[in-house]
Design an enzyme around this catalytic site. Structure first.
Site, PDB file in Angstrom:
ATOM      1  N   ASP A   1       0.789  -1.242   0.000  1.00 50.06           N
ATOM      2  CA  ASP A   1       0.000   0.000   0.000  1.00 50.06           C
ATOM      3  C   ASP A   1       0.823   1.296   0.000  1.00 50.06           C
ATOM      4  O   ASP A   1       0.517   2.234   0.757  1.00 50.06           O
ATOM      5  CB  ASP A   1      -0.962   0.016   1.209  1.00 50.06           C
ATOM      6  CG  ASP A   1      -1.975  -1.132   1.195  1.00 50.06           C
ATOM      7  OD1 ASP A   1      -1.941  -1.927   0.254  1.00 50.06           O
ATOM      8  OD2 ASP A   1      -2.798  -1.207   2.140  1.00 50.06           O
TER       9      ASP A   1
ATOM     10  N   ASP B   1      -4.586  -0.893  -1.778  1.00 51.78           N
ATOM     11  CA  ASP B   1      -5.873  -0.726  -1.098  1.00 51.78           C
ATOM     12  C   ASP B   1      -6.829  -0.109  -2.128  1.00 51.78           C
ATOM     13  O   ASP B   1      -6.464   0.896  -2.772  1.00 51.78           O
ATOM     14  CB  ASP B   1      -5.652   0.209   0.102  1.00 51.78           C
ATOM     15  CG  ASP B   1      -6.583  -0.060   1.266  1.00 51.78           C
ATOM     16  OD1 ASP B   1      -6.885  -1.235   1.557  1.00 51.78           O
ATOM     17  OD2 ASP B   1      -7.019   0.926   1.900  1.00 51.78           O
TER      18      ASP B   1
ATOM     19  N   HIS C   1     -10.817   0.639  -2.562  1.00 54.91           N
ATOM     20  CA  HIS C   1     -12.183   0.605  -2.036  1.00 54.91           C
ATOM     21  C   HIS C   1     -13.194   1.233  -2.993  1.00 54.91           C
ATOM     22  O   HIS C   1     -12.911   2.295  -3.585  1.00 54.91           O
ATOM     23  CB  HIS C   1     -12.263   1.387  -0.727  1.00 54.91           C
ATOM     24  CG  HIS C   1     -11.379   0.865   0.364  1.00 54.91           C
ATOM     25  ND1 HIS C   1     -11.405  -0.439   0.793  1.00 54.91           N
ATOM     26  CD2 HIS C   1     -10.433   1.496   1.128  1.00 54.91           C
ATOM     27  CE1 HIS C   1     -10.517  -0.590   1.778  1.00 54.91           C
ATOM     28  NE2 HIS C   1      -9.916   0.562   1.993  1.00 54.91           N
TER      29      HIS C   1
ATOM     30  N   HIS D   1     -17.614   2.642   0.943  1.00 52.72           N
ATOM     31  CA  HIS D   1     -17.110   1.432   1.617  1.00 52.72           C
ATOM     32  C   HIS D   1     -17.451   1.443   3.109  1.00 52.72           C
ATOM     33  O   HIS D   1     -17.462   2.513   3.744  1.00 52.72           O
ATOM     34  CB  HIS D   1     -15.585   1.335   1.429  1.00 52.72           C
ATOM     35  CG  HIS D   1     -15.027   0.011   1.832  1.00 52.72           C
ATOM     36  ND1 HIS D   1     -14.361  -0.187   3.024  1.00 52.72           N
ATOM     37  CD2 HIS D   1     -15.058  -1.188   1.207  1.00 52.72           C
ATOM     38  CE1 HIS D   1     -13.999  -1.467   3.098  1.00 52.72           C
ATOM     39  NE2 HIS D   1     -14.404  -2.089   2.011  1.00 52.72           N
TER      40      HIS D   1
ATOM     41  N   HIS E   1     -10.701   6.869   1.705  1.00 57.30           N
ATOM     42  CA  HIS E   1      -9.329   6.773   1.179  1.00 57.30           C
ATOM     43  C   HIS E   1      -9.262   5.689   0.116  1.00 57.30           C
ATOM     44  O   HIS E   1     -10.073   4.762   0.110  1.00 57.30           O
ATOM     45  CB  HIS E   1      -8.342   6.453   2.315  1.00 57.30           C
ATOM     46  CG  HIS E   1      -8.571   5.089   2.919  1.00 57.30           C
ATOM     47  ND1 HIS E   1      -9.543   4.856   3.847  1.00 57.30           N
ATOM     48  CD2 HIS E   1      -7.974   3.893   2.687  1.00 57.30           C
ATOM     49  CE1 HIS E   1      -9.542   3.570   4.173  1.00 57.30           C
ATOM     50  NE2 HIS E   1      -8.599   2.951   3.476  1.00 57.30           N
TER      51      HIS E   1
ATOM     52  N   LYS F   1      -7.040  -5.075  -2.877  1.00 60.19           N
ATOM     53  CA  LYS F   1      -7.782  -5.597  -1.719  1.00 60.19           C
ATOM     54  C   LYS F   1      -8.687  -4.523  -1.163  1.00 60.19           C
ATOM     55  O   LYS F   1      -8.462  -3.334  -1.404  1.00 60.19           O
ATOM     56  CB  LYS F   1      -6.812  -6.097  -0.650  1.00 60.19           C
ATOM     57  CG  LYS F   1      -5.923  -4.993  -0.108  1.00 60.19           C
ATOM     58  CD  LYS F   1      -4.897  -5.529   0.859  1.00 60.19           C
ATOM     59  CE  LYS F   1      -4.012  -4.425   1.390  1.00 60.19           C
ATOM     60  NZ  LYS F   1      -4.722  -3.369   2.131  1.00 60.19           N
TER      61      LYS F   1
ATOM     62  N   CYS G   1      -1.833  -2.780   7.729  1.00 62.20           N
ATOM     63  CA  CYS G   1      -1.752  -3.724   6.605  1.00 62.20           C
ATOM     64  C   CYS G   1      -0.470  -4.544   6.613  1.00 62.20           C
ATOM     65  O   CYS G   1      -0.488  -5.731   6.281  1.00 62.20           O
ATOM     66  CB  CYS G   1      -1.973  -2.991   5.298  1.00 62.20           C
ATOM     67  SG  CYS G   1      -3.688  -2.421   5.167  1.00 62.20           S
TER      68      CYS G   1
HETATM   69  C1  VGL Z   1      -4.645   0.628   5.759  1.00 63.30           C
HETATM   70  C2  VGL Z   1      -6.208   1.504   7.148  1.00 63.30           C
HETATM   71  C3  VGL Z   1      -7.192   1.376   6.187  1.00 63.30           C
HETATM   72  C4  VGL Z   1      -3.204   0.239   5.546  1.00 63.30           C
HETATM   73  C5  VGL Z   1      -5.596   0.477   4.769  1.00 63.30           C
HETATM   74  O1  VGL Z   1      -2.755   0.151   4.381  1.00 63.30           O
HETATM   75  O2  VGL Z   1      -2.499   0.003   6.555  1.00 63.30           O
HETATM   76  N1  VGL Z   1      -4.957   1.127   6.941  1.00 63.30           N
HETATM   77  N2  VGL Z   1      -6.860   0.864   4.986  1.00 63.30           N
HETATM   78 ZN    ZN Z   2      -8.325   0.917   3.452  1.00 63.08          ZN
END
Ligand code: VGL
Ligand code: ZN
Length: 204
Positions: free
Chosen positions: A13, A51, A53, A57, A86, A111, A156
């Site tokens: 990410d 990431d 979404h 979401h 996000h 994901k 993550c």
């Molecule tokens: C993440 C919060 C929400 C991450 C992703 O990549 O750590 N944290 N979505």
């Molecule tokens: Zn996320």
């Protein structure tokens, strides 16, 4: 340790929304990019996670009237932290940091695309049951050792490290190429849990 065809680097990410100026900025998140690029240059095999979404979401505070970012709610699979909107599919915030330089990455794994389930780990969604397919991919390709870096250390990266161990891989996390969000001590807890799970922690 010499890296070979049993080793894969998973870069978690490294996206605009997790960097300063982004919607869910990890403090100093962008500073890891040179370290990530250097690390990646030492691996023949690399996976990027993204990431990704849909609008609306379930992990977005904006989807829950009266809730604010970083509140928590109870959902079918347990507690869920609510985040600012996000990494919405197709937006600039969901794109990789422009200085990320890993042209030899072999797979981009998205994901968090199911509206009702968040997904921190690269392997299983937050219900801890729904697979992303990455375990099967890595096993079919006969990888045995996973190195992890990216954002965020305590979400993550952390969940990916734990699931990697549980799925039978050796797992190393390179801390110089990671940064954490650190909500209510989450970074300390994550480091402790990874140690207990047999994750190797390397500085660089
Ligand atoms: C993440 C919060 C929400 C991450 C992703 O990549 O750590 N944290 N979505
Ligand atoms: Zn996320």
């Amino acid at each position: 340790m010499k890296r070979n065809d049993r080793d894969i680097l998973i870069i978690v990410d490294v996206q605009n929304d997790f960097c300063p100026g982004g919607a869910l900025a990890v403090p100093l998140g962008d500073l890891i990019v040179p370290a990530v690029n250097r690390l990646a240059a030492g691996f023949a095999h690399v996976v990027l996670t993204q990431d990704w979404h849909p609008r609306g979401h379930a992990s977005f505070a904006s989807s829950h009237p009266g809730k604010r970012p970083f509140d928590t709610i109870d959902v079918a699979y347990g507690e869920q932290i609510l985040w600012p909107d996000h990494c919405v599919q197709g937006t600039r915030g969901a794109g990789f940091h422009p200085d990320l330089d890993v042209p030899h990455a072999e797979l981009v794994l998205r994901k968090g695309f199911r509206t009702a389930i968040d997904s921190y780990s690269a392997f299983f969604e937050n219900d801890r049951r729904t697979p992303t397919g990455l375990v099967a991919y890595l096993k079919e390709r006969r990888f045995e050792r996973i190195t992890l870096c990216g954002l965020a250390t305590d979400f993550c990266v952390f969940y990916s490290a734990i699931d990697g161990r549980q799925s039978g891989f050796e797992v190393t996390v390179v801390t110089d190429a990671c940064r954490g969000i650190d909500i209510d001590g989450s970074l300390d807890r994550a480091m402790r849990s990874m140690n207990e799970a047999g994750v190797t922690i390397l500085a660089h």
